[in-house]
Design a protein around this motif. Structure first.
Motif, mmCIF file in Angstrom:
data_model
loop_
_atom_site.group_PDB
_atom_site.id
_atom_site.type_symbol
_atom_site.label_atom_id
_atom_site.label_comp_id
_atom_site.label_asym_id
_atom_site.label_seq_id
_atom_site.Cartn_x
_atom_site.Cartn_y
_atom_site.Cartn_z
ATOM 1 N N THR B 219 -10.635 -23.452 -4.213
ATOM 2 C CA THR B 219 -11.133 -24.728 -3.697
ATOM 3 C C THR B 219 -11.829 -24.440 -2.362
ATOM 4 O O THR B 219 -11.713 -23.350 -1.809
ATOM 5 C CB THR B 219 -9.980 -25.713 -3.453
ATOM 6 N N ARG B 220 -12.533 -25.460 -1.859
ATOM 7 C CA ARG B 220 -13.251 -25.245 -0.594
ATOM 8 C C ARG B 220 -12.272 -24.931 0.532
ATOM 9 O O ARG B 220 -12.548 -24.119 1.413
ATOM 10 C CB ARG B 220 -14.081 -26.483 -0.260
ATOM 11 N N TRP B 221 -11.109 -25.577 0.514
ATOM 12 C CA TRP B 221 -10.101 -25.307 1.538
ATOM 13 C C TRP B 221 -9.628 -23.871 1.469
ATOM 14 O O TRP B 221 -9.435 -23.201 2.479
ATOM 15 C CB TRP B 221 -8.942 -26.282 1.379
ATOM 16 N N GLU B 222 -9.464 -23.377 0.250
ATOM 17 C CA GLU B 222 -9.012 -21.990 0.108
ATOM 18 C C GLU B 222 -10.084 -21.015 0.561
ATOM 19 O O GLU B 222 -9.774 -19.951 1.108
ATOM 20 C CB GLU B 222 -8.606 -21.729 -1.344
ATOM 21 N N ILE B 223 -11.357 -21.403 0.371
ATOM 22 C CA ILE B 223 -12.424 -20.534 0.869
ATOM 23 C C ILE B 223 -12.355 -20.458 2.396
ATOM 24 O O ILE B 223 -12.454 -19.389 2.990
ATOM 25 C CB ILE B 223 -13.807 -21.048 0.419
ATOM 26 N N LEU B 224 -12.129 -21.626 3.018
ATOM 27 C CA LEU B 224 -12.040 -21.634 4.481
ATOM 28 C C LEU B 224 -10.847 -20.809 4.956
ATOM 29 O O LEU B 224 -10.973 -19.937 5.814
ATOM 30 C CB LEU B 224 -11.916 -23.070 5.012
ATOM 31 N N SER B 225 -9.664 -21.079 4.379
ATOM 32 C CA SER B 225 -8.448 -20.489 4.926
ATOM 33 C C SER B 225 -8.247 -19.034 4.494
ATOM 34 O O SER B 225 -7.625 -18.269 5.205
ATOM 35 C CB SER B 225 -7.225 -21.325 4.521
ATOM 36 N N ARG B 226 -8.814 -18.656 3.338
ATOM 37 C CA ARG B 226 -8.565 -17.295 2.860
ATOM 38 C C ARG B 226 -9.755 -16.366 3.060
ATOM 39 O O ARG B 226 -9.604 -15.160 3.012
ATOM 40 C CB ARG B 226 -8.209 -17.304 1.358
ATOM 41 N N VAL B 227 -10.966 -16.942 3.187
ATOM 42 C CA VAL B 227 -12.145 -16.077 3.332
ATOM 43 C C VAL B 227 -12.797 -16.252 4.701
ATOM 44 O O VAL B 227 -12.858 -15.317 5.499
ATOM 45 C CB VAL B 227 -13.192 -16.362 2.218
ATOM 46 N N THR B 228 -13.254 -17.475 4.974
ATOM 47 C CA THR B 228 -14.057 -17.683 6.191
ATOM 48 C C THR B 228 -13.257 -17.397 7.457
ATOM 49 O O THR B 228 -13.690 -16.625 8.317
ATOM 50 C CB THR B 228 -14.588 -19.126 6.219
ATOM 51 N N LEU B 229 -12.081 -18.018 7.580
ATOM 52 C CA LEU B 229 -11.310 -17.836 8.820
ATOM 53 C C LEU B 229 -10.844 -16.400 9.026
ATOM 54 O O LEU B 229 -11.014 -15.854 10.114
ATOM 55 C CB LEU B 229 -10.137 -18.814 8.873
#
Lengths: 279, 328
Positions: B219-229
């Motif tokens: 999900t978009r949240w998982e992209i933020l928390s697992r990839v982007t951040l």
């Protein structure tokens, strides 16, 4: 294959939070601008631009403060811009890849964010103390010290954006390096450097802390750079902190003019820069 | 023009211009290098002048200058614990507010907002940094502090004032002026600095990484928390330090809403002092050498601390630039 409800909920919450955060930021901007501009507009009078700062209880204007601010900003630009452009040129052109350039670039970024009150103290120590009195000259130099790192940074960045082919073309014509820089590179980066200087002016126009112990303030008209000089930010500070209603009104009027100046400069410069960039 | 290029140029014609060019080159190089040196010298001179100006205070009080809390002008006793404490507490409140909000804004601007709205919203957030701090201060004093006093602080002390542990933070009269108000204003002021860096590094994350996560069903949240951040972690920490550096040294806004009180109190609703505000308020009134020296010594401490914080910020931000340079 549906995404499990818990993961979907986390997603929705996170994105609602991001939207709210943006709304939160914009809300403060709107609140501050609205109250400043509304309160300030109500305090605007023609005498604001024709009369001097009054003693408590009397009416008056901010003419001497506008004049003093303009003089010190001009002084800061005259001192800070050439030095800043020269140092930026060293970082991006003549000293590129040298150890000095790397260190200066690093230190410049720190100066860029250094507390401005410390710069006021520094100018007090080296200028006001040795001269024995506060002066507009010291205020202008303090502002120049705030402007300098901004000009260095924007000059360096705009020069780096000039493609190397233009340098090579200049060298191929047999031009010496200094002429390549001054005739080709500066011309290509001109508008970006001017943008940087204008944004730096917008920044120093509202600087208060470095003026408190350098230019101080002056209730009367003074055109001398060798005396304490009235200026808009310090007048706003003193009048807003005072218990007098007339002074509060004048402080709001000054805040209005200052905010409008800074906003117009910031927005105008960015719009022009974007239009120039798309050309 | 053509002729000059095509034909070999006679040495007698060129030797003077070339030599002139060399000399001018050296001169130009010298001038720009001198300007670059000046930037270094200014920073060094600032540190030296502060240390020199504050030497009397450091010599008189020693370590007690930092650990003592009595700032007693008539008795000529100056201990800077209260302003140091006030600076740290207000900056901490500022970061607690600004960090999540800035990351939210950066996320909104890189992933959520419609494309046409990104530039205007980013400009509006940047304008928060353009507003002069004196305007924040004046607005804080006349508009925000009364709002806090009438609406927020009574509610805080009613609901949290009697709780264990956090209770003492929210006791006291709701006067609007104090560490909580100053911290909130500071938080708003540092949002644009953190948000700008966060936005920049978020949009610099290689698309391939995000696309891989999408392909795995994130999900978009998982992209933020697992990839982007994780990918931008050092830059985000750098941005936070940058904001901290700004918050520590901010003067005018804090001077208006902090109350210039030299008493140590646990409650966030009570007036306090900060290093920068103490200097701004008292420096022109300092009538003895020791008093003035103590304020300059405060300036020296502020300068050293912000220098360290900003250096850490810069080093962390340089690391992400190298990383992006390698991978993109």
């Amino acid at each position: 294959m549906a995404v499990p409800a818990r993961r979907r909920a986390a997603d929705v919450v996170a994105f609602a939070f991001a939207s709210l955060a943006t709304a939160f930021g914009l809300f403060w901007l709107a609140w501050i601008l609205w109250t400043t501009l509304a309160q300030g507009a109500a305090a605007l009078t023609p005498s604001l631009f024709t009369q001097m700062t009054p003693p408590p209880g009397a009416s008056g204007g901010l003419l001497n403060a506008f004049y003093g601010s303009a003089v010190m900003i001009l002084l800061a630009v005259l001192i800070g811009t050439p030095i800043g452009i020269a140092a930026g040129t060293y970082l991006a052109e003549h000293g590129r890849y040298s150890r000095l350039a790397v260190i200066v670039s690093f230190i410049n970024d720190i100066l860029l964010s250094a507390p401005s009150i410390v710069i006021g103290l520094f100018i007090y120590e080296v200028m006001v103390r040795s001269m024995g009195h506060f002066s507009g000259l010291a205020g202008g130099i303090a502002l120049a010290m705030i402007l300098l790192p901004i000009v260095v940074r924007t000059t360096e960045e705009s020069l780096r954006l000039v493609p190397d082919q233009m340098r090579e073309a200049g060298f191929a014509l047999g031009m010496p390096r200094w002429r390549v820089t001054s005739r080709i590179i500066y011309r290509a980066a001109q508008s970006a450097i001017v943008t940087g200087v204008l944004l730096a002016v917008a920044r120093i126009a509202g600087e208060t802390a470095p003026l408190l112990f350098t230019a101080l303030n002056n209730q009367f008209w003074s055109a001398s750079l060798n005396e304490p000089l009235a200026n808009v930010p310090v007048v706003i500070f003193q009048y807003a902190m005072s218990p007098y209603d007339e002074w509060h009104t004048l402080a709001w009027a000054g805040a209005f003019v200052l905010t409008a100046f800074v906003l117009v400069l910031n927005v105008g410069v960015r719009i022009l820069a974007r239009r120039g960039g798309n050309k | 023009m053509n002729a000059a290029v095509v034909h070999p140029i006679e040495p007698s014609l060129t030797s003077t211009p070339v030599r002139d060019g060399r000399r001018a080159d050296r001169l130009f190089h010298g001038i720009t290098a001198a300007a670059a040196w000046l930037v270094l010298l200014l920073l060094g001179a600032t540190a030296l002048a502060m240390a020199w100006g504050g030497r009397l205070a450091f010599k008189t009080f020693g370590l007690a200058f930092i650990t003592a809390s009595d700032w007693d002008v008539p008795a000529a006793k100056f201990g800077a614990l209260v302003p140091i404490y006030g600076t740290l507490v207000t900056s901490a409140i500022a970061l607690i507010i600004a960090v999540p909000v800035s990351i939210g804004i950066a996320l909104f601007l890189t992933d959520i907002a419609p494309r046409w709205s990104r530039a205007p919203i980013a400009l509006a957030i940047e304008l928060l940094a353009a507003i002069p701090s004196i305007i924040y201060g004046m607005w804080g004093l006349f508009i925000f502090a009364p709002f806090m006093a009438n609406h927020v602080e009574p509610w805080l002390s009613d609901h949290f004032g009697n709780k264990a542990i956090i209770g003492p933070l929210f006791t006291g009269p709701p006067i609007g002026i104090g560490m909580l108000t100053a911290g909130i204003v500071l938080g708003v002021m540092v949002i644009p600095f953190i948000a700008a860096v966060a936005r920049e590094v978020f949009s610099a994350v290689p698309p391939a990484l995000k696309e891989s996560a999408v392909a795995l069903g994130s999900t978009r949240w998982e992209i933020l928390s697992r990839v982007t951040l994780p990918y931008t972690r050092s830059a985000i920490i750098g941005a936070i330090f940058l904001g901290l550096g700004r918050a520590l040294g901010e003067t005018m806004a804090v001077t208006f809403v902090l109350g210039n009180a030299h008493e140590l109190s646990a409650s966030l609703l009570m007036p306090s002092n900060s290093i920068a505000a103490a200097i701004a308020n008292e420096f022109t009134e300092a009538d003895t050498e020791l008093y003035r020296s103590s304020l300059i010594a405060l300036g020296f401490l502020l300068f050293v601390v912000t220098f360290i914080v900003l250096t850490i910020a810069k080093l962390l931000l340089m690391r992400i630039n190298r990383q992006l340079g390698r991978t993109s």
